[in-house]
Design a protein around this motif. Sequence first.
Motif, PDB file in Angstrom:
ATOM      1  N   ARG B 224       0.794  -1.235   0.000  1.00 42.08           N
ATOM      2  CA  ARG B 224       0.000   0.000   0.000  1.00 42.08           C
ATOM      3  C   ARG B 224       0.826   1.284   0.000  1.00 42.08           C
ATOM      4  NH1 ARG B 224      -1.792  -3.614   3.334  1.00 42.08           N
ATOM      5  NH2 ARG B 224      -0.921  -2.621   5.187  1.00 42.08           N
ATOM      6  N   GLN B 245      -1.569   4.610  -0.238  1.00 37.75           N
ATOM      7  CA  GLN B 245      -2.986   4.443  -0.512  1.00 37.75           C
ATOM      8  C   GLN B 245      -3.797   5.130   0.587  1.00 37.75           C
ATOM      9  OE1 GLN B 245      -4.850   0.527   0.150  1.00 37.75           O
ATOM     10  NE2 GLN B 245      -5.277   0.527  -2.036  1.00 37.75           N
ATOM     11  N   GLU B 380      -0.087  -1.784  -8.997  1.00 33.71           N
ATOM     12  CA  GLU B 380      -0.617  -2.850  -8.125  1.00 33.71           C
ATOM     13  C   GLU B 380       0.480  -3.827  -7.725  1.00 33.71           C
ATOM     14  OE1 GLU B 380      -4.100  -4.772  -9.616  1.00 33.71           O
ATOM     15  OE2 GLU B 380      -5.248  -2.905  -9.609  1.00 33.71           O
ATOM     16  N   LEU B 381       1.355  -4.118  -8.683  1.00 38.28           N
ATOM     17  CA  LEU B 381       2.450  -5.049  -8.415  1.00 38.28           C
ATOM     18  C   LEU B 381       3.384  -4.512  -7.321  1.00 38.28           C
ATOM     19  CD1 LEU B 381       3.614  -7.726  -9.557  1.00 38.28           C
ATOM     20  CD2 LEU B 381       4.992  -6.358 -11.105  1.00 38.28           C
ATOM     21  N   VAL B 384       1.519  -4.918  -3.472  1.00 34.81           N
ATOM     22  CA  VAL B 384       0.904  -6.139  -2.937  1.00 34.81           C
ATOM     23  C   VAL B 384       1.430  -6.466  -1.534  1.00 34.81           C
ATOM     24  CG1 VAL B 384       0.314  -7.212  -5.145  1.00 34.81           C
ATOM     25  CG2 VAL B 384       2.610  -7.549  -4.176  1.00 34.81           C
ATOM     26  N   ASP B 385       0.649  -7.247  -0.838  1.00 31.07           N
ATOM     27  CA  ASP B 385       0.939  -7.582   0.563  1.00 31.07           C
ATOM     28  C   ASP B 385       0.983  -9.106   0.707  1.00 31.07           C
ATOM     29  OD1 ASP B 385       1.345  -7.255   3.256  1.00 31.07           O
ATOM     30  OD2 ASP B 385      -0.616  -6.385   3.675  1.00 31.07           O
ATOM     31  N   SER B 388       1.524 -12.564  -1.782  1.00 30.16           N
ATOM     32  CA  SER B 388       1.757 -11.959  -3.102  1.00 30.16           C
ATOM     33  C   SER B 388       3.053 -11.167  -3.119  1.00 30.16           C
ATOM     34  CB  SER B 388       0.612 -11.012  -3.456  1.00 30.16           C
ATOM     35  OG  SER B 388      -0.614 -11.660  -3.362  1.00 30.16           O
ATOM     36  N   ARG B 389       3.334 -10.494  -2.033  1.00 29.46           N
ATOM     37  CA  ARG B 389       4.566  -9.712  -1.962  1.00 29.46           C
ATOM     38  C   ARG B 389       5.799 -10.624  -2.047  1.00 29.46           C
ATOM     39  NH1 ARG B 389       6.538  -8.789   3.272  1.00 29.46           N
ATOM     40  NH2 ARG B 389       8.670  -8.027   3.091  1.00 29.46           N
ATOM     41  N   ARG B 392       6.073 -11.710  -5.581  1.00 28.62           N
ATOM     42  CA  ARG B 392       6.543 -10.580  -6.395  1.00 28.62           C
ATOM     43  C   ARG B 392       8.051 -10.384  -6.225  1.00 28.62           C
ATOM     44  NH1 ARG B 392       5.865  -5.419  -4.670  1.00 28.62           N
ATOM     45  NH2 ARG B 392       7.087  -6.149  -2.901  1.00 28.62           N
ATOM     46  N   TRP B 437      -5.932  -9.763 -16.438  1.00 22.58           N
ATOM     47  CA  TRP B 437      -5.809  -8.889 -15.283  1.00 22.58           C
ATOM     48  C   TRP B 437      -6.876  -7.790 -15.296  1.00 22.58           C
ATOM     49  CZ3 TRP B 437      -4.463  -3.632 -15.572  1.00 22.58           C
ATOM     50  CH2 TRP B 437      -4.342  -3.004 -14.327  1.00 22.58           C
ATOM     51  N   ASN B 440      -7.799  -3.072 -10.117  1.00 25.62           N
ATOM     52  CA  ASN B 440      -8.538  -3.190  -8.863  1.00 25.62           C
ATOM     53  C   ASN B 440      -9.577  -2.093  -8.677  1.00 25.62           C
ATOM     54  OD1 ASN B 440      -8.732  -5.039  -6.783  1.00 25.62           O
ATOM     55  ND2 ASN B 440      -6.544  -4.897  -6.367  1.00 25.62           N
ATOM     56  N   LEU B 441      -9.276  -0.893  -9.165  1.00 27.86           N
ATOM     57  CA  LEU B 441     -10.241   0.196  -9.019  1.00 27.86           C
ATOM     58  C   LEU B 441     -11.495  -0.085  -9.842  1.00 27.86           C
ATOM     59  CD1 LEU B 441      -9.740   2.942  -7.373  1.00 27.86           C
ATOM     60  CD2 LEU B 441      -7.792   1.428  -7.638  1.00 27.86           C
TER      61      LEU B 441
END
Lengths: 458, 458
Positions: B224, B245, B380-381, B384-385, B388-389, B392, B437, B440-441
């Motif tokens: 974020r 964010q 977004e990449l 990520v948290d 996923s992080r 990544r 893909w 997200n928004l």
Amino acid sequence: MSQTTLPKSDELKGKSIIISGGGIGGAAGALALSLRGADVTLYERAPEFKEVGAGLQIGPHGVRMLEKWGLKDKVIDAGYLPERMQFRDAITAEPILTMDFGEEFQRHYGGRYLVIHRSDLLSILVEAATEAGATLLNGVQVLGADDREDGVVVHIEHRADGTREDVGADLLIGFDGTHSVFRKLLVDDEPVPSAYVAYRGTSELPEDPDMKDLKDVVGYIGPRCHFIQYPLRGGELLNQVAVFQSPRYLEALTEGTEVPEDWGNNEEFKNAFGHTNEFIQGRLGDMWLNTWWQMADREPLMNYVVSDHIIVLGDAAHPPLQYLASGAVMAMEDAECLALFASQAAVEGGKNWRDVLEEVSAERAPRCARIQTVGRFWGELWHVDGLSRLIRNETFRQAEATGWFKYADWLWDYDADRREYLKDPSKGEMPAELKEWEYNLHKIARLRDSREYEQVTV
Amino acid sequence: MSQTTLPKSDELKGKSIIISGGGIGGAAGALALSLRGADVTLYERAPEFKEVGAGLQIGPHGVRMLEKWGLKDKVIDAGYLPERMQFRDAITAEPILTMDFGEEFQRHYGGRYLVIHRSDLLSILVEAATEAGATLLNGVQVLGADDREDGVVVHIEHRADGTREDVGADLLIGFDGTHSVFRKLLVDDEPVPSAYVAYRGTSELPEDPDMKDLKDVVGYIGPRCHFIQYPLRGGELLNQVAVFQSPRYLEALTEGTEVPEDWGNNEEFKNAFGHTNEFIQGRLGDMWLNTWWQMADREPLMNYVVSDHIIVLGDAAHPPLQYLASGAVMAMEDAECLALFASQAAVEGGKNWRDVLEEVSAERAPRCARIQTVGRFWGELWHVDGLSRLIRNETFRQAEATGWFKYADWLWDYDADRREYLKDPSKGEMPAELKEWEYNLHKIARLRDSREYEQVTV
């Protein structure tokens, strides 16, 4: 059937060992110890030696041991040597990582990759253990044991007539599975359900027009589910496994309400693969509907030694999730490790049983803890959705491009004789890049218990 | 200051062109067209040529154009040539991908990687355009325009005294930014806020003990949020950007309630980096608190041609998020593309302005759409948290190991002269592996609007 000559030696001659449990681990233990000359008696409470389930994957870490025990040709005759492992995306069906089991693989890992029916592997181990001189008895339940200064007294019950008996031995090994009575002496824990359930099925492969050319282990991995296919019995049988996350289990866990006993039932199964590729959906009719496996493991245990003459091994010590396909191999590694360390101690002298058991535990517990933990991680990696899935797919593609051995060496390039975990227990920890990772099932429980909720993330 | 000789030619001699907007795109347009001999007048409503913000990154796709325009030495003198781009994890501060801008990079992309203060770049472009013969006027607002058979009549207002005037020209280019009056003639759309907000700050670099050795662009990316640092002005200035964010924006979007005008305010800023590495937290005091940038883009537009003699370019046509650091370069590419295609048409003959504008739009729109869309993905990449992080980070490490050029070639290896998007518009689409893909928004808006909610996933 190939003829094999079992490689016998006599370092453990005169040692009496009782094994509780006649699954793959117990039978492997009976074999490995008998081959070193020990006097082994195995008790299995069921009326026959039988494995539930269907296919089983044996990586080169397991195949090398089967070879060491003189069983390579037998298991290859009974099983199947897949050419490759293909990971495919369960939504698009596209290949994302193909692991070739050809010459380079065999040179690197010093062994083949094998798939075999669980019952066939068990039969081979039971037969070989018997041939090696072990006594394997059905219908006998081990109720408990008392450790004595010079050994152990094991309490057994003959299930046919309910008669009980005490039997003495130098050592007792609890290969008595995930609901082990001996594990309870070490830890008061419960299985940790993964929220995932498996449906299995076997069918005739040659008569299946879509599958008759299958020569690989194929795993379709996707959001909240996966689907595995491979041949068995020389290509005569098709083994398929469909695994999915149970919404009802998850809801009960998240809400803290009662978990329904039949989580993962047929109704959930019918709704679980709607988002996957139509090829997968077309295969689900082959699955058995009357049984499903609610998959669980347990928290890693860092000591397997119950007392001076009792140890737990196999699923009793370290039941894993299935993702690394190493549950049976871990039990075989345990068996070989104990037989090896005990033989070496017998030759060198100066060590008692306790010393040997401590060494075995110190070698095996960190390794098995890592397999259990990475198994949990691996399962989550298979089942990610959205952006994470696209990143995961790219990571898999990159792993194929750069060579994936580096991710598998810790698992598949192992020999208890190197005593690498005993020398450096930190090898059992997650690698630095994954240290922070938290198992989602732990996280859900933590959030529920603390009534904390995470910030919404997009 | 280096002396440069502007590379003049005269293909567009006698063509009168009006540009609305004196930002980087407009100034670049005035320069590129004047260099081909056009008679260019640029109107900027502000009383001086000025850019808001601080540092700006120019990839080799932009530096090659500055070189073509004879400005390479000037921008290098005014800016800074970072040695590398380092991506680091914002929680651990560990490097996960280092992109070296040394010889191999320069050979591969035929240009350097440059960072420069936005005002410095604008001044250089304005000065060069003036030197090339363009007329750049401040304090003049373009209100609108009427297309005529033989050109365009542009309605302007002198802001000092409010007088209005009509000016004729062969062509009008709306380089009038994201709130363009000419874009409105093509599409009735609104900016799409990203939920992310940027705080910026510049400070004296040599006096900063922790930063004085900084020679790279360093980007800490984390859940974020992210944090960027690089030197400016030959290493005299430290440029820092802290992006996060806004929970308040996100909540309003998710709930469908009114968006607070000050989303991303100082209070949110204070709470936004608590989970990041302490080094980052220690740097946040350098950020300006009186201004913050609510970052937004717009949906890609597939046609930039307003009428026979009017086109929109730059942010008016394709405002991106900042993640690919290509907003300014896209505007410069537009300028060069139009000047080039118009010159080629003038030499070849047989094409009218409409034909040229259609060609420019057909070349530029697919490319800019891809940059806008990949920019959203890239953001977004970065943010990520959880699991996923970790995936990544591994993907980034693998990209470093296998060579990351393959991911950047589409962006950095571009020359309008190749007309590659015009020949194959599908180059503007997301690559196959990312087709599925969803931004997200968009997803949040879709879920909110449909009142559907996704299954809980673990």
